[in-house]
Design a protein around this motif. Sequence first.
Motif, PDB file in Angstrom:
ATOM      1  N   ALA A   1       0.762  -1.280  -0.092  1.00 41.74           N
ATOM      2  CA  ALA A   1      -0.059   0.037   0.034  1.00 41.74           C
ATOM      3  C   ALA A   1       0.594   1.213  -0.131  1.00 41.74           C
ATOM      4  CB  ALA A   1      -0.803   0.018   1.274  1.00 41.74           C
ATOM      5  N   ALA A   2       2.110   1.177   0.446  1.00 40.85           N
ATOM      6  CA  ALA A   2       3.009   2.357   0.733  1.00 40.85           C
ATOM      7  C   ALA A   2       4.395   1.967   0.631  1.00 40.85           C
ATOM      8  CB  ALA A   2       2.807   3.251   1.933  1.00 40.85           C
ATOM      9  N   ARG A   3       4.924   2.791   0.204  1.00 44.40           N
ATOM     10  CA  ARG A   3       6.715   2.804  -0.050  1.00 44.40           C
ATOM     11  C   ARG A   3       7.339   3.648   0.979  1.00 44.40           C
ATOM     12  NH1 ARG A   3       9.721   0.629  -4.378  1.00 44.40           N
ATOM     13  NH2 ARG A   3       7.554   0.739  -5.834  1.00 44.40           N
ATOM     14  N   VAL A   4       8.543   3.286   1.524  1.00 46.52           N
ATOM     15  CA  VAL A   4       9.370   4.163   2.409  1.00 46.52           C
ATOM     16  C   VAL A   4      10.034   5.082   1.511  1.00 46.52           C
ATOM     17  CG1 VAL A   4      10.966   3.851   4.290  1.00 46.52           C
ATOM     18  CG2 VAL A   4       9.549   1.967   4.101  1.00 46.52           C
ATOM     19  N   LEU A   5       9.949   6.406   1.655  1.00 52.14           N
ATOM     20  CA  LEU A   5      10.958   7.472   0.940  1.00 52.14           C
ATOM     21  C   LEU A   5      12.193   7.723   1.964  1.00 52.14           C
ATOM     22  CD1 LEU A   5       8.078   9.858  -0.063  1.00 52.14           C
ATOM     23  CD2 LEU A   5       8.996   7.986  -1.420  1.00 52.14           C
ATOM     24  N   ALA A   6      12.247   7.372   3.148  1.00 56.96           N
ATOM     25  CA  ALA A   6      13.210   7.832   4.163  1.00 56.96           C
ATOM     26  C   ALA A   6      12.813   7.053   5.160  1.00 56.96           C
ATOM     27  CB  ALA A   6      13.591   9.428   4.161  1.00 56.96           C
ATOM     28  N   ARG A   7      13.956   6.626   6.068  1.00 54.85           N
ATOM     29  CA  ARG A   7      13.873   5.763   7.232  1.00 54.85           C
ATOM     30  C   ARG A   7      15.146   6.513   8.290  1.00 54.85           C
ATOM     31  NH1 ARG A   7      13.799   2.653  11.263  1.00 54.85           N
ATOM     32  NH2 ARG A   7      13.257   0.392  10.953  1.00 54.85           N
ATOM     33  N   HIS A   8      14.611   6.922   9.311  1.00 51.87           N
ATOM     34  CA  HIS A   8      15.308   7.522  10.205  1.00 51.87           C
ATOM     35  C   HIS A   8      15.134   6.872  11.697  1.00 51.87           C
ATOM     36  CE1 HIS A   8      16.144  10.582   7.426  1.00 51.87           C
ATOM     37  NE2 HIS A   8      14.735  10.697   7.359  1.00 51.87           N
ATOM     38  N   HIS A   9      16.251   6.756  12.643  1.00 52.27           N
ATOM     39  CA  HIS A   9      16.056   6.437  14.018  1.00 52.27           C
ATOM     40  C   HIS A   9      15.506   7.730  14.838  1.00 52.27           C
ATOM     41  CE1 HIS A   9      18.031   2.746  13.024  1.00 52.27           C
ATOM     42  NE2 HIS A   9      19.262   3.369  12.731  1.00 52.27           N
ATOM     43  N   GLY A  10      14.881   7.383  15.925  1.00 51.62           N
ATOM     44  CA  GLY A  10      14.587   8.408  16.791  1.00 51.62           C
ATOM     45  C   GLY A  10      13.091   8.696  16.479  1.00 51.62           C
ATOM     46  N   GLU A  11      12.679   9.838  17.095  1.00 53.45           N
ATOM     47  CA  GLU A  11      11.322  10.308  16.875  1.00 53.45           C
ATOM     48  C   GLU A  11      11.279  11.311  15.861  1.00 53.45           C
ATOM     49  OE1 GLU A  11       8.352   9.471  18.272  1.00 53.45           O
ATOM     50  OE2 GLU A  11       9.448   7.891  19.604  1.00 53.45           O
ATOM     51  N   ALA A  12      10.316  11.569  15.074  1.00 53.37           N
ATOM     52  CA  ALA A  12      10.101  12.377  14.037  1.00 53.37           C
ATOM     53  C   ALA A  12      10.174  13.849  14.509  1.00 53.37           C
ATOM     54  CB  ALA A  12       8.901  12.423  13.284  1.00 53.37           C
TER      55      ALA A  12
END
Length: 209
Positions: A70-81
């Motif tokens: 249903a959705a693709r990952v554009l970016a992946r980060h550790h920690g809170e947004a």
Amino acid sequence: MGTRCALLLAAAAALLTGCQASGGAEGSDARTSVASRPSGHGEVFLAVDECSSRGRTGFSEVPCTSERAAARVLARHHGEAGQGPSCPARTDFVLHISESRPAKDEDGDGAVPRGHACMRNLEPPHPGDPGGGGGPRTVVGDCVYSAGRREVRETACDGSGERTPEYRVASAVRSRARCGPATALYVTLGGSRPVGCAEPVRAATSSPS
């Protein structure tokens, strides 16, 4: 509800605080909290360019060729947004990933660290697009309405949202002095051009194309 942003009427003296994301269970809004549900696809759970399903019980990683994707990952980060790099402008929603202990993980220690993934729907709607009425960021082309207490919230520019658009972010500049004469309020955007110059929707849409 879409993204909330502090506003300042053009006649006021100081710019208020910036955008904050609001919750949403279906991913059309900015933030969605989930527990990670590793499925064995890929060495990193929801790495960049990997895909997730969307169901009643949460989100799972699936092959992008799957009918469930249903959705693709554009970016992946550790920690809170909000504590690290911003999500790309085209992000439709943010997945907040909690710790778990899958069979495969990022470094072999049996745990997936907490973090967040910036997601884009594989098919429309795309609330993160300019004028789409949502997403974790307010960008040029987005429309907002007054939510009281000197605050605005995003809504779809085409009028398909629950609230009618009142202002449109016409440009992003480094300082308020660079906004055009039609600016009715300033919206904090962040980034290298943190000031959004917002014009009344009628004035913004009636200009020659």
